[in-house]
Design an enzyme around this catalytic site. Structure first.
Site, mmCIF file in Angstrom:
data_model
loop_
_atom_site.group_PDB
_atom_site.id
_atom_site.type_symbol
_atom_site.label_atom_id
_atom_site.label_comp_id
_atom_site.label_asym_id
_atom_site.label_seq_id
_atom_site.Cartn_x
_atom_site.Cartn_y
_atom_site.Cartn_z
ATOM 1 N N ALA A 231 5.618 41.381 39.025
ATOM 2 C CA ALA A 231 5.342 40.825 38.083
ATOM 3 C C ALA A 231 6.720 40.909 37.273
ATOM 4 O O ALA A 231 7.527 42.213 37.091
ATOM 5 C CB ALA A 231 4.066 41.162 37.623
ATOM 6 N N HIS A 232 6.043 40.957 36.601
ATOM 7 C CA HIS A 232 7.817 40.560 34.724
ATOM 8 C C HIS A 232 7.453 42.760 34.401
ATOM 9 O O HIS A 232 6.977 43.412 34.781
ATOM 10 C CB HIS A 232 7.500 40.657 33.958
ATOM 11 C CG HIS A 232 6.078 40.754 33.103
ATOM 12 N ND1 HIS A 232 4.669 40.283 33.372
ATOM 13 C CD2 HIS A 232 5.056 41.497 32.163
ATOM 14 C CE1 HIS A 232 3.508 40.916 32.518
ATOM 15 N NE2 HIS A 232 3.708 41.450 31.975
ATOM 16 N N ASN A 233 8.940 42.959 33.562
ATOM 17 C CA ASN A 233 8.974 44.345 33.665
ATOM 18 C C ASN A 233 9.026 44.917 34.522
ATOM 19 O O ASN A 233 9.002 46.169 34.277
ATOM 20 C CB ASN A 233 8.721 44.195 32.677
ATOM 21 C CG ASN A 233 9.108 43.385 31.291
ATOM 22 O OD1 ASN A 233 8.961 42.836 31.173
ATOM 23 N ND2 ASN A 233 10.256 43.902 30.741
#
Length: 305
Positions: A231-233
């Site tokens: 997922a993001h980051n």
């Protein structure tokens, strides 16, 4: 068997290539085989030996064996050709890659006519782009990168050298990030990118999402299996492995030399220390304080009495 080589290679030549000491007669190698179904003029690795297996091997001669050292007293009695390896399985796959990898990647600097490559995309040398690939945005692809059919790369994506993307990999799409506004959930805008290091492998239908503001980061020599969601980051450290059907939620941090077992789940903002193994199906809810092997839901460190 479709993996038969057009031209044999000498077992002595193989040993010379990989710095091994050849024992026994020279064998003309045409193909690999598994220990449970050995074939004539093949090579295979052995870590264990039984009377039944020994009989099958004799019937399959000539054959070249890559063996663990403790098997030599028995193997040497039966006039097999062999070499001794500290890790027979690893050497077997090194030889396999040497003999067969070039067959799959003979064409270089190739872009399939059905692929769509944006004008701002920068390609390195020896990049192979297969059918149905779509790359759009300021993407940078390194040297010696193989992109399999139907991959999707969007936005600011940077891929290092010597990487392999399996079919239907998605990089740079938005992952779900929400806020509550006037009693309703609304999706947050994500304007970051994705950076993937050198010598990485992404498996079938795996996904690496763009960062919200900063980039999602995948280190060097990271191997990601099939149906994995990053997922993001998220940050994944060098030389880590994430196996099939695993998920790392937003802002998770996987340190270097970690191993995530099948269907493992790392929740949002959780940090995994270096040299840590997460067992199959484990769920990590909070950051781990020390390296080790963790199992269960919630994941707890394995204690050996």
């Amino acid at each position: 068997m479709g993996n038969r080589l057009n031209k044999s290679i000498s077992s002595i030549e193989v040993c010379r290539k990989f710095g091994q000491i050849h024992q026994g007669k020279e064998v003309d190698i045409f193909l690999p085989s598994a220990e449970n179904s050995p074939k004539k003029n093949s090579f295979l690795f052995l870590n264990k030996l039984s009377e039944k297996k020994l009989l099958i091997l004799k019937e399959s001669s000539p054959i070249f064996l890559i063996i663990a050292s403790h098997l030599e007293p028995e193997i040497s009695k039966h006039n097999f050709s062999y070499c001794i390896a500290h890790k027979p399985r690893d050497l077997f796959f090194q030889i396999l890659e040497y003999l067969y990898n070039h067959k799959k990647r003979v064409a270089r600097e190739y872009i399939d006519p059905s692929a769509s490559i944006g004008k701002s995309v920068k390609l390195g040398h020896d990049v192979y782009i297969d059918k149905g690939v779509y790359i759009e945005g300021p993407c940078t692809i390194g040297n010696n990168v193989y992109i399999s059919p139907n991959c999707l790369l969007l936005g600011e994506v940077e891929i290092g050298d010597d990487c392999f993307l399996s079919s239907s990999v998605v990089i740079g799409e938005e992952a779900l990030s929400l806020r509550m506004e006037d009693g309703l959930y609304k999706a947050n805008l994500q304007i970051g990118g994705v950076k993937i290091g050198n010598n990485c492998r992404l498996g079938l239908k795996s996904s690496v999402s763009r960062g919200t503001l900063e980039d999602t980061l995948i280190g060097n020599n990271v191997h990601i299996a099939e149906n994995v969601l990053i997922a993001h980051n998220v940050e994944v450290g060098d030389n880590s492995v994430i196996t099939v059907n695993s998920t790392v939620c937003g802002s998770g941090k996987i340190s270097e030399n970690c191993w995530l077992g099948p269907k493992s789940l790392i929740m949002s903002h959780v940090a995994i220390p270096p040299e840590t193994k997460i067992a199959a199906g484990a769920v990590v809810h909070t950051s781990l304080k020390r390296s080790g092997t963790y199992m269960g839901n919630p994941a707890k460190i394995l204690k050996i009495k």
